[in-house]
Design a protein around this motif. Structure first.
Motif, PDB file in Angstrom:
ATOM      1  N   THR A   1      39.960  44.362  12.920  1.00  0.00           N
ATOM      2  CA  THR A   1      41.115  44.685  12.102  1.00  0.00           C
ATOM      3  C   THR A   1      42.193  45.276  13.008  1.00  0.00           C
ATOM      4  O   THR A   1      42.058  46.420  13.460  1.00  0.00           O
ATOM      5  N   PRO A   2      43.252  44.511  13.326  1.00  0.00           N
ATOM      6  CA  PRO A   2      44.350  45.077  14.117  1.00  0.00           C
ATOM      7  C   PRO A   2      45.044  46.168  13.304  1.00  0.00           C
ATOM      8  O   PRO A   2      45.268  46.002  12.101  1.00  0.00           O
ATOM      9  N   VAL A   3      45.372  47.288  13.958  1.00  0.00           N
ATOM     10  CA  VAL A   3      45.891  48.434  13.221  1.00  0.00           C
ATOM     11  C   VAL A   3      47.336  48.749  13.580  1.00  0.00           C
ATOM     12  O   VAL A   3      48.201  48.755  12.714  1.00  0.00           O
ATOM     13  N   ALA A   4      47.614  49.027  14.856  1.00  0.00           N
ATOM     14  CA  ALA A   4      48.960  49.451  15.237  1.00  0.00           C
ATOM     15  C   ALA A   4      49.151  49.304  16.739  1.00  0.00           C
ATOM     16  O   ALA A   4      48.187  49.304  17.504  1.00  0.00           O
ATOM     17  N   LEU A   5      50.425  49.214  17.148  1.00  0.00           N
ATOM     18  CA  LEU A   5      50.791  49.140  18.562  1.00  0.00           C
ATOM     19  C   LEU A   5      51.281  50.498  19.044  1.00  0.00           C
ATOM     20  O   LEU A   5      52.006  51.200  18.328  1.00  0.00           O
ATOM     21  N   PHE A   6      50.896  50.841  20.263  1.00  0.00           N
ATOM     22  CA  PHE A   6      51.362  52.070  20.902  1.00  0.00           C
ATOM     23  C   PHE A   6      51.788  51.748  22.332  1.00  0.00           C
ATOM     24  O   PHE A   6      51.201  50.877  22.983  1.00  0.00           O
ATOM     25  N   GLU A   7      52.797  52.486  22.808  1.00  0.00           N
ATOM     26  CA  GLU A   7      53.233  52.275  24.190  1.00  0.00           C
ATOM     27  C   GLU A   7      52.216  52.823  25.175  1.00  0.00           C
ATOM     28  O   GLU A   7      52.053  52.283  26.263  1.00  0.00           O
ATOM     29  N   HIS A   8      51.550  53.902  24.820  1.00  0.00           N
ATOM     30  CA  HIS A   8      50.564  54.536  25.706  1.00  0.00           C
ATOM     31  C   HIS A   8      49.320  54.878  24.896  1.00  0.00           C
ATOM     32  O   HIS A   8      49.416  55.296  23.740  1.00  0.00           O
ATOM     33  N   ILE A   9      48.177  54.764  25.521  1.00  0.00           N
ATOM     34  CA  ILE A   9      46.910  55.023  24.838  1.00  0.00           C
ATOM     35  C   ILE A   9      46.825  56.474  24.357  1.00  0.00           C
ATOM     36  O   ILE A   9      46.263  56.760  23.303  1.00  0.00           O
TER      37      ILE A   9
ATOM     38  N   ASP B   1      34.013  50.908  15.512  1.00  0.00           N
ATOM     39  CA  ASP B   1      34.433  51.108  16.896  1.00  0.00           C
ATOM     40  C   ASP B   1      35.940  50.933  17.011  1.00  0.00           C
ATOM     41  O   ASP B   1      36.540  50.099  16.326  1.00  0.00           O
ATOM     42  N   ILE B   2      36.528  51.710  17.904  1.00  0.00           N
ATOM     43  CA  ILE B   2      37.955  51.599  18.188  1.00  0.00           C
ATOM     44  C   ILE B   2      38.115  50.999  19.569  1.00  0.00           C
ATOM     45  O   ILE B   2      37.551  51.503  20.544  1.00  0.00           O
ATOM     46  N   PHE B   3      38.858  49.909  19.640  1.00  0.00           N
ATOM     47  CA  PHE B   3      39.140  49.265  20.916  1.00  0.00           C
ATOM     48  C   PHE B   3      40.641  49.208  21.130  1.00  0.00           C
ATOM     49  O   PHE B   3      41.425  49.174  20.170  1.00  0.00           O
ATOM     50  N   TRP B   4      41.024  49.168  22.382  1.00  0.00           N
ATOM     51  CA  TRP B   4      42.427  49.069  22.770  1.00  0.00           C
ATOM     52  C   TRP B   4      42.618  47.772  23.533  1.00  0.00           C
ATOM     53  O   TRP B   4      41.937  47.535  24.523  1.00  0.00           O
ATOM     54  N   ARG B   5      43.508  46.929  23.062  1.00  0.00           N
ATOM     55  CA  ARG B   5      43.778  45.649  23.727  1.00  0.00           C
ATOM     56  C   ARG B   5      45.222  45.657  24.223  1.00  0.00           C
ATOM     57  O   ARG B   5      46.146  45.881  23.456  1.00  0.00           O
ATOM     58  N   GLU B   6      45.365  45.429  25.513  1.00  0.00           N
ATOM     59  CA  GLU B   6      46.704  45.392  26.089  1.00  0.00           C
ATOM     60  C   GLU B   6      47.402  44.104  25.660  1.00  0.00           C
ATOM     61  O   GLU B   6      46.845  43.014  25.777  1.00  0.00           O
ATOM     62  N   ILE B   7      48.615  44.259  25.143  1.00  0.00           N
ATOM     63  CA  ILE B   7      49.415  43.132  24.682  1.00  0.00           C
ATOM     64  C   ILE B   7      50.630  43.036  25.597  1.00  0.00           C
ATOM     65  O   ILE B   7      51.401  43.991  25.704  1.00  0.00           O
ATOM     66  N   PRO B   8      50.806  41.911  26.295  1.00  0.00           N
ATOM     67  CA  PRO B   8      51.948  41.824  27.214  1.00  0.00           C
ATOM     68  C   PRO B   8      53.270  41.736  26.461  1.00  0.00           C
ATOM     69  O   PRO B   8      53.370  41.078  25.429  1.00  0.00           O
ATOM     70  N   ASN B   9      54.267  42.409  27.002  1.00  0.00           N
ATOM     71  CA  ASN B   9      55.613  42.344  26.462  1.00  0.00           C
ATOM     72  C   ASN B   9      56.392  41.349  27.315  1.00  0.00           C
ATOM     73  O   ASN B   9      56.830  41.665  28.421  1.00  0.00           O
ATOM     74  N   LEU B  10      56.552  40.126  26.824  1.00  0.00           N
ATOM     75  CA  LEU B  10      57.180  39.071  27.617  1.00  0.00           C
ATOM     76  C   LEU B  10      58.697  39.210  27.693  1.00  0.00           C
ATOM     77  O   LEU B  10      59.347  38.437  28.393  1.00  0.00           O
ATOM     78  N   ASN B  11      59.259  40.204  27.004  1.00  0.00           N
ATOM     79  CA  ASN B  11      60.687  40.467  27.160  1.00  0.00           C
ATOM     80  C   ASN B  11      60.983  41.163  28.485  1.00  0.00           C
ATOM     81  O   ASN B  11      62.114  41.177  28.938  1.00  0.00           O
ATOM     82  N   GLN B  12      59.954  41.758  29.087  1.00  0.00           N
ATOM     83  CA  GLN B  12      60.136  42.360  30.401  1.00  0.00           C
ATOM     84  C   GLN B  12      60.026  41.253  31.446  1.00  0.00           C
ATOM     85  O   GLN B  12      58.993  40.587  31.539  1.00  0.00           O
TER      86      GLN B  12
ATOM     87  N   GLY C   1      45.254  41.919  31.679  1.00  0.00           N
ATOM     88  CA  GLY C   1      44.470  41.910  30.451  1.00  0.00           C
ATOM     89  C   GLY C   1      43.322  40.937  30.537  1.00  0.00           C
ATOM     90  O   GLY C   1      42.949  40.472  31.613  1.00  0.00           O
ATOM     91  N   ILE C   2      42.761  40.631  29.375  1.00  0.00           N
ATOM     92  CA  ILE C   2      41.628  39.719  29.295  1.00  0.00           C
ATOM     93  C   ILE C   2      41.941  38.607  28.317  1.00  0.00           C
ATOM     94  O   ILE C   2      42.789  38.747  27.446  1.00  0.00           O
ATOM     95  N   THR C   3      41.239  37.495  28.499  1.00  0.00           N
ATOM     96  CA  THR C   3      41.368  36.361  27.599  1.00  0.00           C
ATOM     97  C   THR C   3      39.961  35.936  27.199  1.00  0.00           C
ATOM     98  O   THR C   3      39.049  35.906  28.022  1.00  0.00           O
ATOM     99  N   ARG C   4      39.814  35.611  25.940  1.00  0.00           N
ATOM    100  CA  ARG C   4      38.509  35.172  25.452  1.00  0.00           C
ATOM    101  C   ARG C   4      38.290  33.716  25.835  1.00  0.00           C
ATOM    102  O   ARG C   4      39.147  32.856  25.610  1.00  0.00           O
TER     103      ARG C   4
END
Length: 197
Positions: A13-21, A83-94, A102-105
């Motif tokens: 269940t994706p919950v929210a985005l944060f800039e820093h963990i 369980d709580i996991f953190w997945r890095e999401i690239p910001n392609l605007n940068q 990151g990782i890819t399945r």
């Protein structure tokens, strides 16, 4: 950006985005039953975060930066650990980031992006070599079980027979340990072949 994900019984269940963990952890410390444990293994720090679904209220809101995030015990399939996991999401605007970290399945396994191209290439090469080797010996070879818990697998059958047999799953061990030399590969897969009648 980091995506906070709840995982229970393999449901994500994706919950929210944060800039820093640290921001996300600060935000979720107010959630009843939130736990964060750390341990060192082989000189590497591991962080384990979770909540207990059964200890959540029927409805609550997490207030963070003027945003209200609803949370309820009813969003989970049972009352056990989440369980709580953190997945890095690239910001392609940068611009000019190069290969995003990151990782890819790949089927049932996660592979670091830096290793992804080589991993997929070697996985396919090993499959092709096994298929070629077994075809020369009179077997039919195919792939099955994609999306299963153990991932895609090499299957085989003696030419003309109806029943397929599992040779092995195409997991990281398949990629890392399979020898590329044909004679060594034949010895490597031999214990997995059923005896011929």
């Amino acid at each position: 950006m980091l995506l906070l994900i709840f995982v229970q019984n393999q449901d994500e269940t994706p919950v929210a985005l944060f800039e820093h963990i640290e921001h996300g952890r600060h935000c979720f410390r107010s959630v009843p039953s939130y736990e964060m444990q750390t341990k060192m293994e082989d000189g590497e720090l591991f962080v384990d975060e979770s909540i207990e679904a059964g200890k959540l209220p029927d409805y609550m809101e997490i207030d963070y930066n003027g945003n209200r995030l609803p949370l309820s015990r009813f969003i989970f399939t049972d009352s056990r650990r989440v369980d709580i996991f953190w997945r890095e999401i690239p910001n392609l605007n940068q611009p000019n980031q190069g290969l995003v970290s990151g990782i890819t399945r790949v089927d049932a396994y996660s592979v670091d992006n830096e290793d992804l191209c080589d991993y997929i290439s070697q996985r396919e090469q090993v499959y092709e070599q096994i298929a070629h080797l077994l075809t020369k010996r009179g077997y039919e070879v195919d792939r099955d079980f994609q999306g299963s818990e153990d991932g895609e697998a090499v299957i085989y059958r003696r030419g003309g027979r109806e029943e397929w047999n599992l040779l092995m799953h195409m997991d990281p061990i398949f990629v890392e340990e399979a020898p590329l030399d044909e004679q060594l590969l034949a010895k490597w897969i031999a214990p997995h072949l059923l005896p011929e009648n």
